[in-house]
Write a protein that holds these residues in place. Structure first.
Motif, PDB file in Angstrom:
ATOM      1  N   LEU A  20       0.829  -1.205   0.000  1.00  0.00           N
ATOM      2  CA  LEU A  20       0.000   0.000   0.000  1.00  0.00           C
ATOM      3  C   LEU A  20       0.865   1.257   0.000  1.00  0.00           C
ATOM      4  CD1 LEU A  20      -2.802  -1.104   2.474  1.00  0.00           C
ATOM      5  CD2 LEU A  20      -3.035  -0.740   0.006  1.00  0.00           C
ATOM      6  N   HIS A  21       1.993   1.196   0.682  1.00  0.00           N
ATOM      7  CA  HIS A  21       2.915   2.333   0.683  1.00  0.00           C
ATOM      8  C   HIS A  21       3.404   2.612  -0.746  1.00  0.00           C
ATOM      9  CE1 HIS A  21       5.908   5.152   2.073  1.00  0.00           C
ATOM     10  NE2 HIS A  21       6.819   4.486   1.378  1.00  0.00           N
ATOM     11  N   LYS A  22       3.757   1.567  -1.470  1.00  0.00           N
ATOM     12  CA  LYS A  22       4.233   1.727  -2.852  1.00  0.00           C
ATOM     13  C   LYS A  22       3.104   2.240  -3.752  1.00  0.00           C
ATOM     14  CE  LYS A  22       7.658  -1.889  -2.399  1.00  0.00           C
ATOM     15  NZ  LYS A  22       7.826  -3.325  -2.479  1.00  0.00           N
ATOM     16  N   GLN A  23       1.902   1.699  -3.559  1.00  0.00           N
ATOM     17  CA  GLN A  23       0.759   2.090  -4.395  1.00  0.00           C
ATOM     18  C   GLN A  23       0.336   3.530  -4.156  1.00  0.00           C
ATOM     19  OE1 GLN A  23       0.859  -0.461  -6.762  1.00  0.00           O
ATOM     20  NE2 GLN A  23      -1.237   0.167  -6.892  1.00  0.00           N
ATOM     21  N   SER A  24       0.623   4.051  -2.977  1.00  0.00           N
ATOM     22  CA  SER A  24       0.182   5.409  -2.652  1.00  0.00           C
ATOM     23  C   SER A  24       1.029   6.477  -3.348  1.00  0.00           C
ATOM     24  CB  SER A  24       0.176   5.630  -1.136  1.00  0.00           C
ATOM     25  OG  SER A  24       1.484   5.623  -0.618  1.00  0.00           O
ATOM     26  N   LYS A  25       2.039   6.065  -4.074  1.00  0.00           N
ATOM     27  CA  LYS A  25       2.856   7.016  -4.826  1.00  0.00           C
ATOM     28  C   LYS A  25       2.208   7.238  -6.189  1.00  0.00           C
ATOM     29  CE  LYS A  25       6.761   5.592  -2.276  1.00  0.00           C
ATOM     30  NZ  LYS A  25       7.972   5.892  -1.834  1.00  0.00           N
ATOM     31  N   THR A  26       1.160   8.037  -6.171  1.00  0.00           N
ATOM     32  CA  THR A  26       0.381   8.315  -7.369  1.00  0.00           C
ATOM     33  C   THR A  26       0.071   9.805  -7.422  1.00  0.00           C
ATOM     34  OG1 THR A  26      -1.719   7.877  -8.497  1.00  0.00           O
ATOM     35  CG2 THR A  26      -1.728   7.670  -6.124  1.00  0.00           C
ATOM     36  N   SER A  27      -0.229  10.304  -8.597  1.00  0.00           N
ATOM     37  CA  SER A  27      -0.573  11.723  -8.722  1.00  0.00           C
ATOM     38  C   SER A  27      -2.043  11.988  -8.400  1.00  0.00           C
ATOM     39  CB  SER A  27      -0.240  12.219 -10.131  1.00  0.00           C
ATOM     40  OG  SER A  27      -0.981  11.488 -11.074  1.00  0.00           O
ATOM     41  N   ASP A  28      -2.842  10.947  -8.306  1.00  0.00           N
ATOM     42  CA  ASP A  28      -4.256  11.087  -7.940  1.00  0.00           C
ATOM     43  C   ASP A  28      -4.340  11.292  -6.423  1.00  0.00           C
ATOM     44  OD1 ASP A  28      -6.945  10.630  -7.179  1.00  0.00           O
ATOM     45  OD2 ASP A  28      -7.284   9.405  -8.955  1.00  0.00           O
ATOM     46  N   VAL A  29      -4.592  12.519  -6.008  1.00  0.00           N
ATOM     47  CA  VAL A  29      -4.543  12.891  -4.591  1.00  0.00           C
ATOM     48  C   VAL A  29      -5.534  12.082  -3.754  1.00  0.00           C
ATOM     49  CG1 VAL A  29      -4.875  14.785  -2.953  1.00  0.00           C
ATOM     50  CG2 VAL A  29      -3.718  15.208  -5.118  1.00  0.00           C
ATOM     51  N   LEU A  30      -6.756  11.944  -4.210  1.00  0.00           N
ATOM     52  CA  LEU A  30      -7.762  11.222  -3.427  1.00  0.00           C
ATOM     53  C   LEU A  30      -7.413   9.740  -3.305  1.00  0.00           C
ATOM     54  CD1 LEU A  30     -11.023  12.925  -4.715  1.00  0.00           C
ATOM     55  CD2 LEU A  30      -9.901  13.252  -2.505  1.00  0.00           C
ATOM     56  N   LYS A  31      -6.962   9.151  -4.402  1.00  0.00           N
ATOM     57  CA  LYS A  31      -6.543   7.750  -4.361  1.00  0.00           C
ATOM     58  C   LYS A  31      -5.389   7.585  -3.380  1.00  0.00           C
ATOM     59  CE  LYS A  31      -4.777   4.018  -7.276  1.00  0.00           C
ATOM     60  NZ  LYS A  31      -4.406   3.614  -8.641  1.00  0.00           N
ATOM     61  N   LYS A  32      -4.435   8.482  -3.447  1.00  0.00           N
ATOM     62  CA  LYS A  32      -3.279   8.447  -2.548  1.00  0.00           C
ATOM     63  C   LYS A  32      -3.732   8.525  -1.090  1.00  0.00           C
ATOM     64  CE  LYS A  32       1.094  10.746  -1.664  1.00  0.00           C
ATOM     65  NZ  LYS A  32       2.178  11.406  -2.349  1.00  0.00           N
ATOM     66  N   GLN A  33      -4.647   9.440  -0.785  1.00  0.00           N
ATOM     67  CA  GLN A  33      -5.113   9.612   0.594  1.00  0.00           C
ATOM     68  C   GLN A  33      -5.849   8.374   1.094  1.00  0.00           C
ATOM     69  OE1 GLN A  33      -7.312  13.290   0.092  1.00  0.00           O
ATOM     70  NE2 GLN A  33      -5.639  14.479   0.974  1.00  0.00           N
ATOM     71  N   VAL A  34      -6.683   7.779   0.259  1.00  0.00           N
ATOM     72  CA  VAL A  34      -7.430   6.582   0.665  1.00  0.00           C
ATOM     73  C   VAL A  34      -6.471   5.418   0.901  1.00  0.00           C
ATOM     74  CG1 VAL A  34      -9.127   4.861  -0.090  1.00  0.00           C
ATOM     75  CG2 VAL A  34      -9.616   7.292  -0.391  1.00  0.00           C
ATOM     76  N   LEU A  35      -5.508   5.234   0.003  1.00  0.00           N
ATOM     77  CA  LEU A  35      -4.532   4.144   0.172  1.00  0.00           C
ATOM     78  C   LEU A  35      -3.673   4.355   1.423  1.00  0.00           C
ATOM     79  CD1 LEU A  35      -3.418   3.593  -3.524  1.00  0.00           C
ATOM     80  CD2 LEU A  35      -4.737   2.019  -2.091  1.00  0.00           C
ATOM     81  N   MET A  36      -3.270   5.591   1.668  1.00  0.00           N
ATOM     82  CA  MET A  36      -2.468   5.883   2.860  1.00  0.00           C
ATOM     83  C   MET A  36      -3.283   5.654   4.129  1.00  0.00           C
ATOM     84  SD  MET A  36      -0.350   9.211   1.509  1.00  0.00           S
ATOM     85  CE  MET A  36       0.366   9.603   3.091  1.00  0.00           C
ATOM     86  N   GLU A  37      -4.544   6.022   4.093  1.00  0.00           N
ATOM     87  CA  GLU A  37      -5.401   5.804   5.261  1.00  0.00           C
ATOM     88  C   GLU A  37      -5.588   4.311   5.526  1.00  0.00           C
ATOM     89  OE1 GLU A  37      -8.848   8.448   6.607  1.00  0.00           O
ATOM     90  OE2 GLU A  37      -9.822   6.890   5.393  1.00  0.00           O
ATOM     91  N   LEU A  38      -5.807   3.534   4.483  1.00  0.00           N
ATOM     92  CA  LEU A  38      -5.927   2.083   4.633  1.00  0.00           C
ATOM     93  C   LEU A  38      -4.637   1.515   5.221  1.00  0.00           C
ATOM     94  CD1 LEU A  38      -7.490  -0.568   4.206  1.00  0.00           C
ATOM     95  CD2 LEU A  38      -6.643  -0.574   1.845  1.00  0.00           C
ATOM     96  N   ARG A  39      -3.515   1.941   4.685  1.00  0.00           N
ATOM     97  CA  ARG A  39      -2.205   1.506   5.198  1.00  0.00           C
ATOM     98  C   ARG A  39      -2.049   1.870   6.674  1.00  0.00           C
ATOM     99  NH1 ARG A  39       2.209   5.262   3.379  1.00  0.00           N
ATOM    100  NH2 ARG A  39       1.347   6.350   5.134  1.00  0.00           N
TER     101      ARG A  39
END
Length: 158
Positions: A20-39
Motif C-alpha cells: 500500500l505504501h508503494k501504491q500510494s505514490k500516485t498523482s491522484d490525490v484522493l486515491k493516494k489519501q485513501v490508500l495511505m489511510e488504509l495503510r
C-alpha cells in the motif's frame, strides 16, 4: 484488548502495508489519501496487537477522513481496483460473504464500521469496556474487511 485473531496474519500484513505504501505514490490525490489511510489503519491493528493496546485506543486512532473526503469529491473507488471480489481474492473464510462486492461497496462498509465504533465510544462516556455490543467482534470484522480490500487491490487478477 485481545487481538489473538491477528496473530497468524502479521507477516502477510507487513507485506500488504508495504504494498500500500508503494501504491500510494500516485498523482491522484484522493486515491493516494485513501490508500495511505488504509495503510495507516492496518498499521494501527498491527501495532495494537504487538503492544496489547486497548480497544478504546484503537478506535481513537482509526481514521476514515480520507474516505469521507473522497466521497465528498465523488471519487470513483474503482480507481483503487476495478471489478468485483472473486473467490481467489479471499484468503480468510469469514470474508467469503463479500464475494461479488466491488471496492466502493467494501469501502462503504469499512467507513460505516469506523463511524459506528467511534459513535459507540462517544455514547458510552468515552470507553467501550462496559458496552453490551461485541466490540471485539466488530473490531476484528473491520480489520478483516480492510485486509480484504488490501488483498483485492494487490491482486494481479482482474
Amino acid at each position: 484488548m485481545n487481538l489473538d485473531w491477528l496473530k497468524s496474519g502479521i507477516a502477510p500484513l507487513d507485506n500488504l502495508i508495504s504494498f500500500l505504501h508503494k501504491q500510494s505514490k500516485t498523482s491522484d490525490v484522493l486515491k493516494k489519501q485513501v490508500l495511505m489511510e488504509l495503510r495507516n489503519n492496518l498499521n494501527i491493528f498491527k501495532n495494537g496487537f504487538l503492544n496489547e493496546v486497548s480497544a478504546d485506543k484503537i478506535i481513537d486512532l482509526l481514521s476514515n477522513d480520507a474516505i469521507q473526503e473522497a466521497i465528498k469529491q465523488n471519487f470513483a473507488f474503482k480507481k483503487l481496483k476495478a471489478g468485483a471480489i472473486e473467490p481467489y481474492h479471499v484468503y480468510d473464510d469469514r470474508n467469503k460473504r463479500y464475494i461479488g462486492w466491488n471496492a466502493e461497496r467494501l469501502i462503504d462498509k469499512i467507513d460505516e464500521k469506523i463511524v459506528e465504533l467511534k459513535t459507540l465510544k462517544k455514547m458510552s462516556s468515552g470507553s467501550v469496556t462496559e458496552v453490551k455490543n461485541n466490540v471485539q467482534l466488530m473490531i476484528s470484522n473491520l480489520y478483516f474487511r480492510m485486509k480484504l480490500l488490501a488483498d483485492f487491490i494487490q491482486s494481479d487478477f482482474k
